[in-house]
Design a protein around this motif. Sequence first.
Motif, short mmCIF file in Angstrom:
data_model
loop_
_atom_site.label_atom_id
_atom_site.label_comp_id
_atom_site.label_asym_id
_atom_site.label_seq_id
_atom_site.Cartn_x
_atom_site.Cartn_y
_atom_site.Cartn_z
N MET A 116 57.83 14.13 20.27
CA MET A 116 56.83 13.82 21.28
C MET A 116 57.51 13.75 22.64
SD MET A 116 54.27 10.55 21.69
CE MET A 116 53.14 11.10 20.45
N ASN A 117 56.81 14.14 23.62
CA ASN A 117 57.24 14.09 25.01
C ASN A 117 57.65 12.66 25.40
OD1 ASN A 117 56.41 13.44 27.85
ND2 ASN A 117 56.14 15.66 27.95
N ARG A 118 58.73 12.53 26.15
CA ARG A 118 59.24 11.20 26.53
C ARG A 118 58.21 10.41 27.36
NH1 ARG A 118 64.96 9.25 28.93
NH2 ARG A 118 64.18 7.29 29.73
N THR A 119 57.54 11.07 28.28
CA THR A 119 56.54 10.38 29.10
C THR A 119 55.41 9.85 28.22
OG1 THR A 119 57.05 11.73 31.03
CG2 THR A 119 54.91 10.63 31.02
N ARG A 120 54.96 10.64 27.27
CA ARG A 120 53.89 10.19 26.38
C ARG A 120 54.35 9.03 25.51
NH1 ARG A 120 52.49 16.31 25.44
NH2 ARG A 120 51.61 16.65 27.50
N SER A 121 55.60 9.06 25.10
CA SER A 121 56.15 7.93 24.34
C SER A 121 56.14 6.66 25.19
CB SER A 121 57.57 8.25 23.89
OG SER A 121 57.59 9.28 22.96
N ARG A 122 56.49 6.80 26.45
CA ARG A 122 56.47 5.64 27.36
C ARG A 122 55.06 5.10 27.53
NH1 ARG A 122 59.03 7.49 32.69
NH2 ARG A 122 58.58 5.35 33.30
N LEU A 124 47.59 11.17 29.43
CA LEU A 124 46.58 10.45 28.67
C LEU A 124 45.56 11.39 28.05
CD1 LEU A 124 45.91 7.34 30.92
CD2 LEU A 124 46.85 7.31 28.60
N SER A 125 45.18 12.43 28.79
CA SER A 125 44.18 13.37 28.26
C SER A 125 44.69 14.04 26.99
CB SER A 125 43.76 14.39 29.31
OG SER A 125 44.83 15.23 29.64
N GLY A 160 44.59 14.10 20.98
CA GLY A 160 45.33 13.99 19.73
C GLY A 160 44.97 12.76 18.91
N GLY A 161 44.12 11.90 19.46
CA GLY A 161 43.68 10.71 18.73
C GLY A 161 44.64 9.53 18.80
N CYS A 162 45.73 9.65 19.54
CA CYS A 162 46.71 8.56 19.63
C CYS A 162 46.29 7.49 20.63
CB CYS A 162 48.08 9.11 20.02
SG CYS A 162 48.81 10.12 18.71
N VAL A 163 45.38 7.85 21.53
CA VAL A 163 44.87 6.91 22.53
C VAL A 163 43.35 6.98 22.51
CG1 VAL A 163 44.71 6.45 25.02
CG2 VAL A 163 46.92 6.99 24.02
N ARG A 179 46.54 5.98 14.08
CA ARG A 179 46.80 7.41 14.29
C ARG A 179 48.27 7.65 14.65
NH1 ARG A 179 46.02 12.28 12.66
NH2 ARG A 179 45.74 13.81 14.29
N ILE A 180 48.84 6.76 15.43
CA ILE A 180 50.25 6.89 15.80
C ILE A 180 51.12 6.81 14.55
CG2 ILE A 180 52.16 5.81 17.06
CD1 ILE A 180 49.98 4.92 19.13
N GLN A 181 50.81 5.85 13.67
CA GLN A 181 51.57 5.71 12.43
C GLN A 181 51.44 6.96 11.57
OE1 GLN A 181 53.72 3.29 11.74
NE2 GLN A 181 54.28 4.42 9.90
N GLU A 182 50.25 7.55 11.50
CA GLU A 182 50.07 8.80 10.75
C GLU A 182 50.96 9.91 11.30
OE1 GLU A 182 45.95 9.85 10.98
OE2 GLU A 182 45.30 8.11 9.82
N ARG A 183 51.04 10.00 12.61
CA ARG A 183 51.87 11.03 13.24
C ARG A 183 53.35 10.81 12.93
NH1 ARG A 183 49.51 15.06 16.83
NH2 ARG A 183 47.31 14.65 16.62
N ILE A 184 53.78 9.56 12.96
CA ILE A 184 55.18 9.24 12.65
C ILE A 184 55.50 9.62 11.21
CG2 ILE A 184 56.81 7.34 12.30
CD1 ILE A 184 55.42 5.98 14.75
#
Length: 84
Positions: free
Chosen positions: A1-7, A38-39, A44-47, A68-73
């Motif tokens: 995942m992109n660093r900015t999105r992780s932040r 954010l968009s 992606g359903g993470c937010v 959703r974040i846990q599913e992605r991980i």
Amino acid sequence: MNRTRSRLLHFLSKSGPSSSTQIATGIGLSPSTVRKHLSVLVLGGCVEVSRGEHARSTAALYSANAGRIQERIEAAQHFTRMDE
């Protein structure tokens, strides 16, 4: 995942529902950059996005979707194990 999105996700996980301006201030990026990321996270359903609690409020509030974040991980870990 992109660093900015992780932040962004880390900020939302710690701070709870926040506006794009609050997020931008919290992580030191411009509001337009934050809204762009954010968009992608919303798609992606993470937010998740909602409107403020006050009837007059039109500001969008963003919150992390922990499930959703846990599913992605877990999916990323699965594919990493497949490569071993």
